[in-house]
Enzyme design. Structure first.
Site, PDB file in Angstrom:
ATOM      1  N   GLU A 144       0.931  -1.146   0.124  1.00  0.00           N
ATOM      2  CA  GLU A 144      -0.082   0.163   0.136  1.00  0.00           C
ATOM      3  C   GLU A 144       0.936   1.265  -0.105  1.00  0.00           C
ATOM      4  OE1 GLU A 144      -1.214   2.860   0.508  1.00  0.00           O
ATOM      5  OE2 GLU A 144      -2.717   2.684   2.076  1.00  0.00           O
ATOM      6  N   GLU A 153       4.536   8.699  -4.054  1.00  0.00           N
ATOM      7  CA  GLU A 153       5.219   8.210  -2.915  1.00  0.00           C
ATOM      8  C   GLU A 153       6.117   6.982  -3.434  1.00  0.00           C
ATOM      9  OE1 GLU A 153       2.638   6.698   0.192  1.00  0.00           O
ATOM     10  OE2 GLU A 153       1.623   8.824   0.595  1.00  0.00           O
TER      11      GLU A 153
END
Length: 688
Positions: A144, A153
């Site tokens: 995740e 990210e």
């Protein structure tokens, strides 16, 4: 161990050295993290669990051992799901040390000590082999690593490395794929966050129009994503120009490439208009068949019954480099370019396919006009707010005279131009920022004002009479707005700057705004409370350790602090009337003593008291004020409308009082608020 940290105080402007605990950064990171929000995201958690169960089953059906690699494990939740789904072993990788320590405790507490190994490293440093972090490569990859933009990210380079070095070929992946969707829209409101519109000023000899430099018109802006709660954007604020189309997808079960690339789709506009904005979101399929799907689609795309509030994944607003007129039915090409961490878009008229292909350069957009480096998106919106500008114009007209010597103290403000057009004899403005200076040089030139307004490149406390050509300031103005401000009261820097230049002011100086006041209201949030609410158990796993860790970090500072949030994105209802708690008189210098207020605010509606919202109001001149917070309470239920250009301060109560009927309401919330004039900080305490 203590560490000395240097910082510029946003309110007083002073350079300070603070003694901080060596773990201060950790605590800040944890206290302001979105872990609680993720653990409260029921839809995400249920879908991940379903996807993990299915992946473990597929591996077992092949007669293989299920070895799981969980990258960015956080609390260890996904690894625990895998272990309870029957995985033989899980490697849970977490680079953030306090988080990895918490994961070890949570895994042990839930009885998975023998099934899960927590590795405190970046996944690119994990080793495989008999003496390595992992005994063998994994055949199930669980991650995740996504943000609102999907790749911001570093998901792509992480997956690329994992496929090369950490997982088997043909592994199962949860999620299995991600798909990015786009929709073309026209929106004056959103476009106003990216370009400066002409400003019309009524003056005695007609109308003046303030325009932006030509470089700004064609500037592609900055590549950083504008992520918002698009579900709070009313449909009246944008016009849909195209259907929703799939822009690109990534299959996580196969090797992933992170190198810069582009994707292109053909769109047929369903309406004619000005293409300005690309709205975008993604969904993830947890399984190869796409039966287990988790989507970020906004309200007009999916039914509200499936709606899950979340703040860690929202929707994206991308600004096209220029607005492009499009005609209904006349095809256009939309190109998405991306590097490892960001995406940007361009639109072209449909020409020959080869001719279009030659046109694609995957170069990240760079702001050429300086304005996008100087103003963030809410600030653009604020400067484009005609109603707000009108209040400043009306106030300036009241105070300016033909012999006025005017000094402006605000960052990147249009007030000096307004003051000049409204008849001030001499106008000067402070600027300590190089980007501001460069931009305003071009800006003044575009409006033929380069010799009319002087920028003083120094700090207020270093101002000398030679800067002012030996004149005294008769009108001191500010919005006030400063780029270093995070909380509403940080803009009180104007008061400190006003105090620093006192010796250069005439004895009967006019200060605009003449004063400010701090206001407060008790509210019940529809959803924002979740980001600070303990979780306890998540999908049957005990994550109390995480709750305690967040609480400990929030209590790390002696007093709990308020935090900034743009409340137009986070609906709430008022449980009390708004109340003025402190006033700040800019006509006088900052006093030596603290300003404090104690009192109580009555609760008028039933509901859950989640916290207090605080904001500033500036009293520009007689009867003219601007609010950075509450605009109005729009109905009997207490629904609030907030200034969309500013963040308000939210102080979450540590315990929530729920009152179902008015009779059992705690009749009031008591408060104590103290403004320390030495540090410029506001301390607050509330008791229910």
């Amino acid at each position: 161990m203590k560490t000395f940290c240097g910082r510029a105080n946003p309110t007083t402007g002073a350079m300070e050295w603070l003694e901080e605990d060596e773990n201060y950064d950790y605590h800040q990171e944890i206290a302001r993290s979105r872990y609680a929000d993720m653990l409260h995201d029921k839809d995400r958690n249920v879908k991940y669990y379903q996807g993990i169960r299915a992946a473990v089953s597929r591996v077992k059906e092949r007669g293989e051992k299920a070895i799981v690699l969980d990258i960015g494990t956080g609390t260890g939740l996904l690894s625990m799901m895998a272990a309870s789904a029957g995985a033989d072993f899980c490697y849970a990788v977490e680079v953030f040390k306090p988080m990895a320590n918490a994961a070890v405790k949570i895994v042990e507490k839930n009885g998975f000590r023998d099934k899960i190994k927590v590795i405190n490293k970046h996944s690119t440093e994990v080793t495989v082999g008999p003496d390595g972090d992992m005994q063998c490569r994994a055949n199930i990859l669980v991650t995740e690593l996504f943000d609102t933009e999907l790749i911001g990210e570093g998901a792509l380079p992480t997956y690329e490395h994992a496929h090369k070095y950490l997982v088997q070929e043909g592994c199962e992946a949860v999620p299995h794929r991600a798909t990015v969707y786009v929709q073309l829209v026209e929106s004056k409101r959103m476009w106003s966050w990216n370009k400066l519109f002409p400003v019309h000023v009524e003056v005695e000899d007609g109308e003046k129009i303030i325009v932006s430099p030509s470089e700004m018109e064609n500037c592609p802006g900055v590549p950083s994503v504008c992520d918002i709660q698009l579900n709070q954007m009313p449909s009246s604020d944008f016009t849909i120009l195209s259907d929703v189309v799939m822009m690109f997808s990534v299959d996580f079960s196969k090797p992933v490439r992170s190198a810069s690339t582009y994707y292109r789709v053909q769109l047929e506009p369903i309406k004619s208009g000005k293409a300005q904005i690309v709205l975008s979101w993604w969904d993830i399929d947890m399984d190869p068949s796409g039966m287990i799907n988790c989507t970020m689609a906004p309200y007009w795309v999916k039914s509200t019954s499936a709606f899950q509030w979340r703040d860690h994944w929202m929707q994206c607003v991308y600004f096209l480099p220029n607005e492009e007129p499009v005609l209904q039915g006349e095809k256009v090409y939309l190109t998405a370019c991306r590097d490892e961490y960001s995406v940007w878009y361009k639109l072209q008229k449909a020409r020959g396919e080869e001719e279009n292909k030659a046109d694609v350069r995957v170069e990240s957009p760079v702001c050429r006009c300086q304005a996008h480096l100087l103003w963030n998106r809410p600030r653009f919106g604020e400067l484009n707010d005609r109603n707000r500008t009108r209040q400043y114009v009306k106030s300036l007209m009241k105070v300016l005279k033909t012999d006025s010597v005017c000094l402006c103290i605000s960052d990147g403000s249009l007030l000096p131009v307004l003051a000049h057009y409204l008849g001030a004899k001499q106008v000067q403005s402070f600027d300590k920022n190089c980007a501001t200076f460069l931009f305003f040089f071009k800006f003044f030139k575009a409006n033929h004002l380069e010799d009319k307004i002087k920028i003083i490149e120094t700090r207020p406390e270093l101002l000398t009479s030679s800067h002012l050509e030996d004149k005294k300031i008769s009108v001191l103005v500010g919005e006030p707005f400063f780029t270093t401000s995070l909380l509403p009261w940080h803009n009180l820097y104007f008061w400190y700057a006003r105090t620093a230049v006192t010796s250069h002011l005439t004895s009967n100086v006019t200060v605009l705004p003449q004063s400010a006041s701090l206001h407060m209201m008790i509210v019940e949030f529809q959803d924002l409370w979740r980001i600070r609410s303990p979780c306890g158990t998540c999908e049957g796993f005990d994550v109390q350790t995480m709750d305690d860790m967040i609480k400990n970090s929030l209590n790390f500072r002696e007093s709990k602090e308020a935090e900034p949030h743009p409340l137009w994105e986070y609906p709430c209802k008022s449980l009390s009337d708004p109340q003025e708690v402190l006033t700040f008189d800019f006509r006088k210098t900052v006093p030596q003593h603290s300003l404090s207020a104690v009192g109580s605010v009555n609760l008028l509606r039933k509901g859950k008291s989640h916290g207090a919202v605080l904001w500033m109001e500036y009293h520009l001149a007689a009867d003219i004020s601007v609010s950075t917070g509450l605009m109005q309470i729009s109905n009997e239920k207490g629904n609030c409308e907030w200034n969309p250009h500013c963040k308000q301060a939210v102080y979450f109560f540590s315990s929530v009082i729920e009152s179902e009927t008015l009779s059992d309401l705690p009749s009031a919330v008591t408060y104590a608020i103290n403004f320390n004039t030495k540090t410029g900080e506001i301390a607050m305490d509330f008791k229910l």
